[in-house]
Motif scaffolding. Structure first.
Motif, mmCIF file in Angstrom:
data_model
loop_
_atom_site.group_PDB
_atom_site.id
_atom_site.type_symbol
_atom_site.label_atom_id
_atom_site.label_comp_id
_atom_site.label_asym_id
_atom_site.label_seq_id
_atom_site.Cartn_x
_atom_site.Cartn_y
_atom_site.Cartn_z
ATOM 1 N N GLY A 17 0.778 -1.235 0.000
ATOM 2 C CA GLY A 17 0.000 0.000 0.000
ATOM 3 C C GLY A 17 0.807 1.281 0.000
ATOM 4 N N ILE A 18 2.125 1.185 -0.014
ATOM 5 C CA ILE A 18 2.963 2.382 0.098
ATOM 6 C C ILE A 18 2.695 3.374 -1.031
ATOM 7 N N ASP A 19 2.698 2.928 -2.267
ATOM 8 C CA ASP A 19 2.486 3.840 -3.398
ATOM 9 C C ASP A 19 1.130 4.528 -3.317
ATOM 10 N N THR A 20 0.110 3.780 -2.921
ATOM 11 C CA THR A 20 -1.230 4.346 -2.800
ATOM 12 C C THR A 20 -1.268 5.421 -1.730
ATOM 13 N N VAL A 21 -0.691 5.144 -0.570
ATOM 14 C CA VAL A 21 -0.677 6.112 0.527
ATOM 15 C C VAL A 21 0.073 7.379 0.115
ATOM 16 N N LEU A 22 1.216 7.219 -0.527
ATOM 17 C CA LEU A 22 2.003 8.385 -0.949
ATOM 18 C C LEU A 22 1.280 9.200 -2.017
ATOM 19 N N SER A 23 0.568 8.533 -2.892
ATOM 20 C CA SER A 23 -0.205 9.223 -3.929
ATOM 21 C C SER A 23 -1.329 10.048 -3.306
ATOM 22 N N ILE A 24 -2.026 9.462 -2.345
ATOM 23 C CA ILE A 24 -3.105 10.185 -1.660
ATOM 24 C C ILE A 24 -2.530 11.362 -0.878
ATOM 25 N N ALA A 25 -1.409 11.166 -0.223
ATOM 26 C CA ALA A 25 -0.768 12.247 0.526
ATOM 27 C C ALA A 25 -0.421 13.409 -0.397
ATOM 28 N N GLU A 26 0.069 13.096 -1.574
ATOM 29 C CA GLU A 26 0.401 14.140 -2.538
ATOM 30 C C GLU A 26 -0.842 14.917 -2.957
ATOM 31 N N ARG A 27 -1.929 14.204 -3.197
ATOM 32 C CA ARG A 27 -3.191 14.849 -3.579
ATOM 33 C C ARG A 27 -3.699 15.801 -2.498
ATOM 34 N N PHE A 28 -3.495 15.444 -1.243
ATOM 35 C CA PHE A 28 -3.951 16.263 -0.122
ATOM 36 C C PHE A 28 -2.887 17.266 0.341
ATOM 37 N N GLN A 29 -1.781 17.321 -0.372
ATOM 38 C CA GLN A 29 -0.663 18.211 -0.058
ATOM 39 C C GLN A 29 -0.143 17.976 1.360
ATOM 40 N N ALA A 30 -0.136 16.719 1.758
ATOM 41 C CA ALA A 30 0.426 16.336 3.060
ATOM 42 C C ALA A 30 1.936 16.176 2.886
ATOM 43 N N THR A 31 2.677 16.578 3.887
ATOM 44 C CA THR A 31 4.130 16.478 3.850
ATOM 45 C C THR A 31 4.575 15.274 4.659
ATOM 46 N N GLN A 32 5.354 14.417 4.032
ATOM 47 C CA GLN A 32 5.877 13.258 4.756
ATOM 48 C C GLN A 32 6.988 13.730 5.677
ATOM 49 N N ILE A 33 6.821 13.478 6.974
ATOM 50 C CA ILE A 33 7.819 13.868 7.962
ATOM 51 C C ILE A 33 8.885 12.794 8.056
ATOM 52 N N THR A 34 8.455 11.556 8.179
ATOM 53 C CA THR A 34 9.382 10.436 8.293
ATOM 54 C C THR A 34 8.659 9.137 7.964
ATOM 55 N N ASN A 35 9.425 8.096 7.805
ATOM 56 C CA ASN A 35 8.874 6.749 7.692
ATOM 57 C C ASN A 35 9.866 5.787 8.335
ATOM 58 N N TYR A 36 9.341 4.699 8.870
ATOM 59 C CA TYR A 36 10.183 3.729 9.564
ATOM 60 C C TYR A 36 9.459 2.400 9.633
ATOM 61 N N LYS A 37 10.172 1.383 10.079
ATOM 62 C CA LYS A 37 9.556 0.074 10.275
ATOM 63 C C LYS A 37 9.011 0.018 11.692
ATOM 64 N N GLY A 38 7.748 -0.316 11.797
ATOM 65 C CA GLY A 38 7.109 -0.433 13.095
ATOM 66 C C GLY A 38 7.161 -1.871 13.593
ATOM 67 N N ILE A 39 6.224 -2.212 14.442
ATOM 68 C CA ILE A 39 6.128 -3.557 15.005
ATOM 69 C C ILE A 39 5.980 -4.569 13.875
#
Length: 72
Positions: A17-39
């Motif tokens: 789902g990474i590409d989908t999430v990033l595409s939606i974020a771009e559409r909403f002009q959301a800025t990615q602060i960080t990404n990491y591996k969780g649990i």
């Protein structure tokens, strides 16, 4: 004019789902602060987004690949 910003944390079930999430974020002009591996190695993304768009972004980003969306 300054707009109020919110931070949202999006946790995915897997990498599909990474590409989908990033595409939606771009559409909403959301800025990615960080990404990491969780649990269990799940991809986690933190976004900064205009507070007025927060709820709509959360609804839009939820999919079969997204485990959770949380306000930080």
């Amino acid at each position: 004019m300054n707009k109020e910003l919110s931070k949202l944390v999006v946790t995915l079930n897997n990498k599909k789902g990474i590409d989908t999430v990033l595409s939606i974020a771009e559409r909403f002009q959301a800025t990615q602060i960080t990404n990491y591996k969780g649990i269990a190695g799940r991809p986690v993304f933190e976004f900064s987004i205009e507070a007025a768009k927060e709820d709509e972004f959360a609804k839009e980003v939820k999919s079969e690949f997204v485990e959770s969306v949380a306000k930080k």
